[in-house]
Design a protein around this motif. Structure first.
Motif, PDB file in Angstrom:
ATOM      1  N   PHE A  42       0.823  -1.215   0.000  1.00 42.69           N
ATOM      2  CA  PHE A  42       0.000   0.000   0.000  1.00 42.69           C
ATOM      3  C   PHE A  42       0.858   1.266   0.000  1.00 42.69           C
ATOM      4  N   SER A  43       2.098   1.186   0.491  1.00 42.03           N
ATOM      5  CA  SER A  43       2.991   2.348   0.418  1.00 42.03           C
ATOM      6  C   SER A  43       3.391   2.628  -1.023  1.00 42.03           C
ATOM      7  N   PHE A  44       3.707   1.581  -1.766  1.00 47.30           N
ATOM      8  CA  PHE A  44       4.074   1.739  -3.179  1.00 47.30           C
ATOM      9  C   PHE A  44       2.915   2.316  -3.971  1.00 47.30           C
ATOM     10  N   VAL A  45       1.726   1.803  -3.712  1.00 49.20           N
ATOM     11  CA  VAL A  45       0.545   2.286  -4.422  1.00 49.20           C
ATOM     12  C   VAL A  45       0.301   3.768  -4.102  1.00 49.20           C
TER      13      VAL A  45
ATOM     14  N   ILE B  49       2.493   6.061  -3.106  1.00 53.63           N
ATOM     15  CA  ILE B  49       3.548   6.916  -3.666  1.00 53.63           C
ATOM     16  C   ILE B  49       3.354   7.117  -5.161  1.00 53.63           C
ATOM     17  N   THR B  50       2.951   6.070  -5.861  1.00 55.22           N
ATOM     18  CA  THR B  50       2.815   6.155  -7.322  1.00 55.22           C
ATOM     19  C   THR B  50       1.546   6.881  -7.757  1.00 55.22           C
ATOM     20  N   HIS B  51       0.656   7.195  -6.834  1.00 57.30           N
ATOM     21  CA  HIS B  51      -0.587   7.876  -7.197  1.00 57.30           C
ATOM     22  C   HIS B  51      -0.731   9.232  -6.501  1.00 57.30           C
ATOM     23  N   GLY B  52       0.289   9.686  -5.792  1.00 53.68           N
ATOM     24  CA  GLY B  52       0.187  10.938  -5.068  1.00 53.68           C
ATOM     25  C   GLY B  52       0.949  12.067  -5.738  1.00 53.68           C
ATOM     26  N   ALA B  53       1.127  13.147  -4.995  1.00 58.17           N
ATOM     27  CA  ALA B  53       1.839  14.324  -5.505  1.00 58.17           C
ATOM     28  C   ALA B  53       2.500  15.041  -4.340  1.00 58.17           C
ATOM     29  N   ILE B  54       3.692  15.584  -4.574  1.00 57.46           N
ATOM     30  CA  ILE B  54       4.451  16.253  -3.525  1.00 57.46           C
ATOM     31  C   ILE B  54       3.742  17.513  -3.041  1.00 57.46           C
ATOM     32  N   ARG B  55       2.924  18.116  -3.890  1.00 61.31           N
ATOM     33  CA  ARG B  55       2.222  19.346  -3.472  1.00 61.31           C
ATOM     34  C   ARG B  55       1.231  19.086  -2.341  1.00 61.31           C
TER      35      ARG B  55
ATOM     36  N   PHE C  86       1.379  12.230   1.019  1.00 62.80           N
ATOM     37  CA  PHE C  86       1.676  12.277  -0.413  1.00 62.80           C
ATOM     38  C   PHE C  86       0.445  11.906  -1.237  1.00 62.80           C
ATOM     39  N   ALA C  87      -0.397  11.016  -0.695  1.00 61.05           N
ATOM     40  CA  ALA C  87      -1.532  10.497  -1.444  1.00 61.05           C
ATOM     41  C   ALA C  87      -2.666  11.497  -1.586  1.00 61.05           C
ATOM     42  N   GLN C  88      -2.870  12.353  -0.567  1.00 66.20           N
ATOM     43  CA  GLN C  88      -3.981  13.308  -0.595  1.00 66.20           C
ATOM     44  C   GLN C  88      -3.605  14.519   0.241  1.00 66.20           C
ATOM     45  N   PRO C  89      -4.072  15.724  -0.121  1.00 66.64           N
ATOM     46  CA  PRO C  89      -3.802  16.897   0.715  1.00 66.64           C
ATOM     47  C   PRO C  89      -4.194  16.630   2.162  1.00 66.64           C
ATOM     48  N   TRP C  90      -3.220  16.756   3.058  1.00 63.12           N
ATOM     49  CA  TRP C  90      -3.419  16.307   4.433  1.00 63.12           C
ATOM     50  C   TRP C  90      -4.414  17.153   5.215  1.00 63.12           C
ATOM     51  N   THR C  91      -4.599  18.415   4.799  1.00 64.04           N
ATOM     52  CA  THR C  91      -5.526  19.285   5.535  1.00 64.04           C
ATOM     53  C   THR C  91      -6.963  18.773   5.460  1.00 64.04           C
TER      54      THR C  91
ATOM     55  N   VAL D 273      -6.825   5.085   5.246  1.00 59.79           N
ATOM     56  CA  VAL D 273      -7.682   4.453   4.239  1.00 59.79           C
ATOM     57  C   VAL D 273      -8.269   5.498   3.299  1.00 59.79           C
ATOM     58  N   VAL D 274      -8.752   6.592   3.866  1.00 54.89           N
ATOM     59  CA  VAL D 274      -9.379   7.644   3.058  1.00 54.89           C
ATOM     60  C   VAL D 274      -8.393   8.214   2.046  1.00 54.89           C
ATOM     61  N   ALA D 275      -7.167   8.484   2.485  1.00 54.53           N
ATOM     62  CA  ALA D 275      -6.168   9.074   1.598  1.00 54.53           C
ATOM     63  C   ALA D 275      -5.820   8.136   0.445  1.00 54.53           C
ATOM     64  N   LEU D 276      -5.574   6.884   0.750  1.00 50.83           N
ATOM     65  CA  LEU D 276      -5.180   5.938  -0.307  1.00 50.83           C
ATOM     66  C   LEU D 276      -6.340   5.633  -1.244  1.00 50.83           C
ATOM     67  N   GLN D 277      -7.536   5.546  -0.713  1.00 53.56           N
ATOM     68  CA  GLN D 277      -8.687   5.307  -1.584  1.00 53.56           C
ATOM     69  C   GLN D 277      -8.915   6.492  -2.507  1.00 53.56           C
ATOM     70  N   HIS D 278      -8.720   7.710  -1.978  1.00 49.21           N
ATOM     71  CA  HIS D 278      -8.868   8.911  -2.802  1.00 49.21           C
ATOM     72  C   HIS D 278      -7.828   8.943  -3.918  1.00 49.21           C
ATOM     73  N   ALA D 279      -6.609   8.531  -3.599  1.00 40.04           N
ATOM     74  CA  ALA D 279      -5.529   8.591  -4.587  1.00 40.04           C
ATOM     75  C   ALA D 279      -5.654   7.505  -5.653  1.00 40.04           C
ATOM     76  N   VAL D 280      -6.084   6.315  -5.242  1.00 41.04           N
ATOM     77  CA  VAL D 280      -6.084   5.166  -6.153  1.00 41.04           C
ATOM     78  C   VAL D 280      -7.457   4.947  -6.773  1.00 41.04           C
ATOM     79  N   GLY D 281      -8.519   5.127  -5.969  1.00 49.40           N
ATOM     80  CA  GLY D 281      -9.851   4.781  -6.430  1.00 49.40           C
ATOM     81  C   GLY D 281     -10.095   3.291  -6.240  1.00 49.40           C
ATOM     82  N   GLY D 282     -11.339   2.914  -6.109  1.00 49.36           N
ATOM     83  CA  GLY D 282     -11.652   1.507  -5.913  1.00 49.36           C
ATOM     84  C   GLY D 282     -11.537   1.098  -4.457  1.00 49.36           C
ATOM     85  N   HIS D 283     -11.979  -0.123  -4.179  1.00 48.46           N
ATOM     86  CA  HIS D 283     -12.027  -0.598  -2.797  1.00 48.46           C
ATOM     87  C   HIS D 283     -10.892  -1.565  -2.467  1.00 48.46           C
ATOM     88  N   ALA D 284     -10.141  -2.005  -3.481  1.00 47.86           N
ATOM     89  CA  ALA D 284      -9.100  -3.009  -3.244  1.00 47.86           C
ATOM     90  C   ALA D 284      -8.025  -2.494  -2.297  1.00 47.86           C
ATOM     91  N   ILE D 285      -7.622  -1.236  -2.458  1.00 47.38           N
ATOM     92  CA  ILE D 285      -6.580  -0.685  -1.604  1.00 47.38           C
ATOM     93  C   ILE D 285      -7.062  -0.586  -0.156  1.00 47.38           C
TER      94      ILE D 285
END
Length: 464
Positions: free
Chosen positions: A176-179, A181-187, A258-263, A273-285
């Motif tokens: 889930f860390s790899f997923v 990182i590959t779907h987020g943004a430094i901003r 990295f996956a979603q704006p933290w604010t 869970v919310v951040a990774l689901q927002h970044a990737v989409g779908g329920h698998a993550i």
């Protein structure tokens, strides 16, 4: 006299220590971490907190090398303090491990309900405003039965379970860390801190010890090391557990930010869970993250169970609790009586739900810090004086090492500071009336069960 089985190696001790440290805080309170410090503040808080705990870990490693005794802090403090002080130390250290077991069983059902919503049905009763559901209750009891069976059958089976769970958890965490990182943004990291950088880091530092408790469990299982085990590996396993745990916490904070704006996460339940689901989409993550949390709870439960049963076994051997609790299974060579006692306590406490268990768990953080302070103080005294007890020869080689006395004093100050942070009313996170009540009950119970101290022969080894 029957002794415990000698089956554990270096990785077993690392899996026990690190596996007991890393629970599910990275899932259930990620929003609080980010609110306190922001992404960089939280990362620095855990990185600095891990580094601050290294002196404590070093002293623990040295003490286990000298006293491979399941009594842990009780054995260390018994060398230099009166009987009552030694018992009080052991009683306080017992608290966090004892109540971690039912807490994990209760939390397991609650997190599983997010994967299988049907588990949140058939309410049987309420404690306060919190409902208790039959499927979650049954799941918690089944997990308790599994951990009990594993530990009753043999330490090798328990260690295999712990090692497999630790490896499985790290693998899922990497996925889930790899997923993320590959779907987020430094901003998404901006702003880096929740406010003033120094205050942000300090706010996170205050809670780090609570999430870094568990490396002490290594000493509780030290009587079960393999016959060819190198004593210095106790120190290696302890320090490695602290470093890996701190690195994991810092890394998962970075992945989430990295996956979603933290604010937008500071008010979200299960922000990871919310951040990774927002970044990737779908329920698998989501399922991967929650599965990692369930595996993590299993290893924390097992690690706390090992530590609690061994400490109770050692207290019995020292005459501090009923001698019947110290019975060893003649075939499995496990502390069978202590295993059954802790299993019965855990199963009963599961019915209380987390409403009652949470205040006790908060008090447990003070118990851990008290153990750190007393263990480091004992080492400082042993290192500084011409010790005349049975371990005088043992400590003669290190009595002149001023650097080790400095490390021990630093560890004692760290432990004392962690305790004060819970008692000073002007600091955030201090005790409320519920925590004071829970602490009072525990202290009264300790006074009721205290018995005369019966010293046993120490199993000391030479320090390099």
């Amino acid at each position: 006299m029957t002794q415990l089985a000698r089956k554990l190696g270096l990785f077993d001790y690392f899996a026990l220590g690190c596996g007991t440290i890393i629970g599910v805080g990275w899932l259930v309170v990620m929003d609080d971490w980010l609110k306190r410090g922001g992404p960089l503040g939280a990362i620095l808080g855990f990185a600095i907190g891990g580094a601050v705990l290294l002196p404590v870990g070093y002293i623990y490693g040295r003490l286990v090398m000298a006293f491979p005794d399941a009594a842990g802090e009780v054995a260390y403090t018994a060398e230099v303090f009166p009987k009552r002080v030694s018992f009080a130390t052991g009683w306080m250290v017992l608290l966090p491990y004892l109540f971690a077991c039912p807490w994990c069983a209760v939390a397991f059902g609650k997190i599983a309900a997010y994967i299988f919503p049907a588990l949140e049905s058939h309410e049987v009763y309420r404690i306060g405003s919190q409902p208790v559901y039959l499927p979650q209750l049954v799941l918690g009891l089944l997990l308790t039965g599994l951990v009990t069976t594993v530990n009753y059958r043999g330490v090798r089976l328990s260690a295999t379970f712990q090692s497999a769970a630790m490896l499985g958890f790290l693998l899922l965490a990497l996925v889930f860390s790899f997923v993320g990182i590959t779907h987020g943004a430094i901003r998404n990291f901006t702003p880096l801190f929740s406010g003033s950088p120094i205050l942000a880091v300090l706010m996170v530092l205050q809670i780090v010890p609570y999430f870094m408790t568990g490396f002490e469990s290594i000493g509780k299982a030290s009587e079960e090391s393999r016959l060819d085990f190198q004593p210095r590996d106790y120190l290696v396993a302890t320090l490695l557990s602290i470093v890996v745990a701190a690195f994991f916490y810092a890394s998962v904070i970075a992945v989430v930010a990295f996956a979603q704006p933290w604010t937008g996460l500071v008010r979200q339940k299960f922000a990871t869970v919310v951040a990774l689901q927002h970044a990737v989409g779908g329920h698998a993550i989501v399922d991967i993250v929650l599965l990692a949390a369930l595996v993590s709870l299993g290893k924390v439960f097992n690690g706390a169970f090992v530590a609690t049963t061994r400490l109770l076994f050692a207290l019995s051997n020292r005459g501090l609790v009923s001698p019947r609790v110290g019975r060893i299974h003649p075939k499995n060579l496990t502390p069978a009586a202590a295993v059954l006692v802790i299993s019965a306590f855990t199963a009963g406490a599961v019915f209380l739900g987390d409403t009652i268990l949470i205040p006790v768990t908060e008090v447990g953080s003070v118990g851990s810090a008290f153990g750190w302070m007393m263990a480091c103080t004992a080492y400082f005294i042993l290192n500084s004086t011409a010790h005349s007890g049975k371990n005088a020869m043992l400590f003669q080689k290190i009595a002149q090492r001023r650097t080790e006395r400095i490390v021990a004093a630093t560890g004692a100050v760290i432990g004392a500071t962690m305790i004060l942070m819970k008692f000073l009313p002007f600091l955030p996170g201090h005790f409320t009336a519920y925590e004071y009540a829970a602490l009072s009950v525990w202290l009264i119970a300790g006074a009721a069960v205290q018995r005369d101290f019966v010293p046993i022969r120490s199993q000391s080894q030479s320090l390099p």
